[in-house]
Write an enzyme that holds these catalytic residues in place. Structure first.
Site, PDB file in Angstrom:
ATOM      1  N   TYR A  53      40.319  39.155  54.143  1.00  0.00           N
ATOM      2  CA  TYR A  53      38.850  39.144  54.104  1.00  0.00           C
ATOM      3  C   TYR A  53      38.287  39.871  55.323  1.00  0.00           C
ATOM      4  O   TYR A  53      38.755  39.697  56.449  1.00  0.00           O
ATOM      5  CB  TYR A  53      38.313  37.722  54.054  1.00  0.00           C
ATOM      6  CG  TYR A  53      38.478  37.027  52.722  1.00  0.00           C
ATOM      7  CD1 TYR A  53      38.994  37.689  51.616  1.00  0.00           C
ATOM      8  CD2 TYR A  53      38.112  35.690  52.567  1.00  0.00           C
ATOM      9  CE1 TYR A  53      39.154  37.052  50.409  1.00  0.00           C
ATOM     10  CE2 TYR A  53      38.256  35.032  51.353  1.00  0.00           C
ATOM     11  CZ  TYR A  53      38.788  35.718  50.280  1.00  0.00           C
ATOM     12  OH  TYR A  53      38.941  35.070  49.075  1.00  0.00           O
ATOM     13  N   LEU A 219      29.553  31.261  39.778  1.00  0.00           N
ATOM     14  CA  LEU A 219      28.329  31.780  39.149  1.00  0.00           C
ATOM     15  C   LEU A 219      28.593  33.105  38.438  1.00  0.00           C
ATOM     16  O   LEU A 219      27.643  33.804  38.077  1.00  0.00           O
ATOM     17  CB  LEU A 219      27.222  31.957  40.186  1.00  0.00           C
ATOM     18  CG  LEU A 219      26.830  30.715  40.992  1.00  0.00           C
ATOM     19  CD1 LEU A 219      25.625  31.016  41.871  1.00  0.00           C
ATOM     20  CD2 LEU A 219      26.555  29.533  40.085  1.00  0.00           C
ATOM     21  N   GLY A 221      29.679  35.947  39.516  1.00  0.00           N
ATOM     22  CA  GLY A 221      29.114  37.085  40.234  1.00  0.00           C
ATOM     23  C   GLY A 221      27.606  37.162  40.194  1.00  0.00           C
ATOM     24  O   GLY A 221      27.038  38.252  40.325  1.00  0.00           O
ATOM     25  N   GLY A 222      26.934  36.023  40.011  1.00  0.00           N
ATOM     26  CA  GLY A 222      25.473  36.006  39.976  1.00  0.00           C
ATOM     27  C   GLY A 222      24.894  35.884  38.588  1.00  0.00           C
ATOM     28  O   GLY A 222      23.696  35.620  38.427  1.00  0.00           O
TER      29      GLY A 222
END
Length: 334
Positions: A53, A219, A221-222
């Site tokens: 990350y 979610l 990716g939104g």
């Protein structure tokens, strides 16, 4: 905050998992520290990261470094945190040619990756060490030999998987049992209302072997976070910036389901994203979804989901909009 056991272990973790992938690339160090402080103050004790990350921000390992600098502030931060990180991705230095044995799950790379993560995180142990992806070239006997040594050295406490199929979980834990190793205790998988394939094999396998399920992208990716409302209001979000949901709303069928979903949330006076998280918390085998806030306000919204109790009629309506595959093995045959 509510807590549960992580799979078959005696480890107690919060029902919301703080995802840290945005720390570094999208959220600076100071704001990342603020979010982690707010999460801990709210009772969130389960933090998830990975050695790679920060890489999409041009700096592999940067996210672990930010967490390490937060631990260094003291105040019991490390002792209060159940820390999960991962290995698999190639960790050759940025700008340099990829080199053999800097990725995957060989005993060499696992040992090297753990030591590097410990240094970046500024700690002497990792609570949950996860395999970020399946390694199709390294046998499980070798993987468990490496993990057993690290457990004996006190560098890690538990091992988990991510993005593994049901049969991988079975293969991993049957090999572990034969060796007298503890095996996987968690599986981190893609799972949300709009993506329920994990219910066919991954979640049943996890439950059978005592693994806690940690959904990522809760979610989608939104897509489930009020995407159409934001579109109408002209609010930029992940659905318009290349996230997992980018392009999905171009499909009329998907758009209709998302609209029905948002209408249902409005009917019950709920924020769409909070409803999606609360739904995951009702699912069998789920330890807690990973939320990756970029701001403190996004964290506060995720925390509210723990307090929601979705009525049966709402759960039935969500199943009608986003039907799952059905129970296994009937979903495969009859």
């Amino acid at each position: 905050m509510e807590y549960t056991q992580l799979g078959r272990t005696g480890l107690k973790v919060s029902r919301i998992v703080l995802g840290t992938m945005n720390f570094g690339p999208l959220t600076n160090e100071a704001d990342s520290h603020t979010i982690m402080d707010a999460a801990l103050a709210a009772g969130v004790n389960f933090f998830d990261t990975a050695n790679a990350y920060g890489s999409w921000g041009g700096s592999k390992g940067r996210t672990e470094e930010i967490i390490g600098s937060w631990f260094a502030k003291g105040g019991g931060r490390r002792d209060k945190t159940v820390l999960a990180t991962k290995c698999y991705a190639n960790m050759s230095p940025d700008g340099q040619e990829s080199w053999p044995n800097h990725d995957r799950l060989s005993a060499l790379n696992i040992r090297r990756s753990v030591d590097a993560s410990l240094k970046r995180l500024g700690t002497n142990y990792i609570d949950l060490y996860q395999f970020h992806h399946v390694d199709r070239h390294t046998p499980w006997d070798e993987i468990w030999q490496a993990i057993d040594v690290l457990v004996q050295q006190g560098k890690i406490l538990y091992a988990g998987s991510s993005n593994h199929a049901g049969w991988h979980i079975t293969q991993a834990n049957e090999t572990a049992a034969r060796r007298g190793s503890y095996g996987l205790v968690s599986e981190q998988c893609l799972y949300n209302l709009a993506e329920r394939r994990a219910e066919m094999e991954v979640i049943p396998a996890a439950q059978a072997y005592g693994l806690g399920v940690i959904p990522w992208s809760p979610l989608q990716g939104g897509l489930l976070g009020g995407a159409l409302r934001k579109e109408r209001e002209g609010v930029a979000g992940r659905t318009t910036s290349g996230g997992r949901a980018a392009g999905a709303l171009a499909d009329p069928a998907v758009r209709a389901r998302v609209q029905a979903y948002e209408d249902l949330a409005d009917k019950h006076g709920l924020a769409p994203g909070e409803m999606a998280l609360a739904w995951l918390l009702t699912r069998p085998g789920v330890t807690g979804p990973i939320v990756g806030p970029r701001t403190a306000d996004q964290l506060a919204s995720a925390l509210r989901a723990v307090e929601l109790k979705l009525p049966a009629e709402l759960l039935d309506a969500l199943d009608e909009i986003f039907p799952g595959p059905g129970p296994s093995p009937e979903a495969f045959a009859w």
